[in-house]
Write a protein that holds these residues in place. Structure first.
Motif, PDB file in Angstrom:
ATOM      1  N   SER A  40       0.862  -1.183   0.000  1.00 36.23           N
ATOM      2  CA  SER A  40       0.000   0.000   0.000  1.00 36.23           C
ATOM      3  C   SER A  40       0.899   1.234   0.000  1.00 36.23           C
ATOM      4  O   SER A  40       2.047   1.179   0.438  1.00 36.23           O
ATOM      5  N   GLY A  41       0.364   2.344  -0.481  1.00 37.94           N
ATOM      6  CA  GLY A  41       1.155   3.558  -0.601  1.00 37.94           C
ATOM      7  C   GLY A  41       1.736   4.008   0.734  1.00 37.94           C
ATOM      8  O   GLY A  41       1.004   4.176   1.713  1.00 37.94           O
ATOM      9  N   SER A  42       3.044   4.196   0.770  1.00 37.54           N
ATOM     10  CA  SER A  42       3.757   4.613   1.988  1.00 37.54           C
ATOM     11  C   SER A  42       3.495   3.684   3.169  1.00 37.54           C
ATOM     12  O   SER A  42       3.660   4.065   4.322  1.00 37.54           O
ATOM     13  N   ASN A  43       3.056   2.467   2.863  1.00 37.38           N
ATOM     14  CA  ASN A  43       2.721   1.476   3.891  1.00 37.38           C
ATOM     15  C   ASN A  43       1.657   1.988   4.866  1.00 37.38           C
ATOM     16  O   ASN A  43       1.652   1.641   6.045  1.00 37.38           O
ATOM     17  N   ARG A  44       0.745   2.819   4.362  1.00 38.39           N
ATOM     18  CA  ARG A  44      -0.295   3.373   5.238  1.00 38.39           C
ATOM     19  C   ARG A  44      -1.315   2.329   5.678  1.00 38.39           C
ATOM     20  O   ARG A  44      -1.905   2.443   6.745  1.00 38.39           O
ATOM     21  N   GLN A  45      -1.587   1.351   4.807  1.00 37.46           N
ATOM     22  CA  GLN A  45      -2.552   0.296   5.129  1.00 37.46           C
ATOM     23  C   GLN A  45      -3.899   0.895   5.525  1.00 37.46           C
ATOM     24  O   GLN A  45      -4.469   0.558   6.566  1.00 37.46           O
ATOM     25  N   THR A  46      -4.390   1.783   4.690  1.00 37.69           N
ATOM     26  CA  THR A  46      -5.653   2.467   4.987  1.00 37.69           C
ATOM     27  C   THR A  46      -6.869   1.687   4.492  1.00 37.69           C
ATOM     28  O   THR A  46      -7.968   2.223   4.438  1.00 37.69           O
ATOM     29  N   GLY A 132      -2.604   6.546  -7.435  1.00 33.81           N
ATOM     30  CA  GLY A 132      -1.902   6.318  -6.181  1.00 33.81           C
ATOM     31  C   GLY A 132      -2.854   5.994  -5.046  1.00 33.81           C
ATOM     32  O   GLY A 132      -2.546   5.176  -4.177  1.00 33.81           O
ATOM     33  N   SER A 136      -3.598   1.657  -3.316  1.00 32.66           N
ATOM     34  CA  SER A 136      -3.374   1.221  -1.935  1.00 32.66           C
ATOM     35  C   SER A 136      -4.410   0.214  -1.453  1.00 32.66           C
ATOM     36  O   SER A 136      -4.359  -0.217  -0.304  1.00 32.66           O
TER      37      SER A 136
END
Length: 212
Positions: A40-46, A132, A136
């Motif tokens: 996921s983007g920037s490892n946000r895991q949203t 982007g 994610s």
């Protein structure tokens, strides 16, 4: 299955979803646990996951989906109207069209509906890089579908209900900052004849270094 077999035989399953056989929630959770290993983007895991098993809730979501699908099937972009000038491909497209209609009539009967979502912290999606944003959650959703296939479950990637996303959000009680990415009907499947699908030759769609 080998990884190559899994990746080339994970088909969209509509007519062959078993509507009568219950799917254990633990099996769905197992597939989702695999899905959470996706990037996921920037490892946000949203990402957030709504799993609908209640019969009444499934029927309500299914009714919204059927309404959206009715408009799609009558549109110029419906599967059965594509490639009308190519007799061989038109036959395939008509089968897809018929299977979409079949699933639309029965979406509310599918034992499990999985809805991958993104929590963005705002009611309105931000402008700009949508790739982007959805990048994610979409890899994780596909990982869920692959894992489900490996566990003997069939799935289908659908987004038609998003025409009425707010109605489904109300049914499921979603907060304003949670946005749905897809609707994935999930069930055991009937038959064992999944195989690689006809596709364009790679050389017809591959561009190396420049478009031409």
């Amino acid at each position: 299955m080998t990884p190559e077999e899994l990746l080339t035989t994970t088909r969209t399953v509509r007519k062959r979803l078993d509507l009568t056989r219950p799917v254990p929630l633990d099996l769905v959770k197992r597939a989702l646990t695999v899905a959470l290993q996706a990037p996921s983007g920037s490892n946000r895991q949203t990402w957030e996951w709504v799993v609908v098993t209640d019969a009444t809730q499934r029927a309500r979501v299914g009714a919204v989906y059927a309404k959206a699908c009715e408009a799609y099937l009558s549109s110029s972009g419906a599967a059965g109207r594509l490639f009308a000038d190519d007799p061989s491909r038109s036959v395939v497209q008509q089968r897809v069209h018929d299977s979409v209609a079949y699933l639309a009539e029965r979406m509310g009967e599918v034992p499990v509906l999985v809805i991958p979502c993104l929590r963005t912290g705002r009611a309105e999606l931000p402008a700009g890089n949508q790739a982007g944003l959805w990048g994610s959650v979409l890899p994780a959703a596909w990982s869920f579908m692959l894992a489900a296939r490996s566990y003997g479950l069939g799935t289908a990637w659908t987004t038609l209900h998003l025409t009425y996303e707010d109605e489904v959000a109300d049914i499921l009680g979603l907060p304003d900052d949670v946005h749905q990415a897809a609707l994935i009907p999930t069930a055991y499947y009937t038959g064992e004849s999944f195989k690689p699908a006809p596709r364009q030759p790679l050389d017809e769609v591959l561009h190396v270094d420049r478009w031409a």
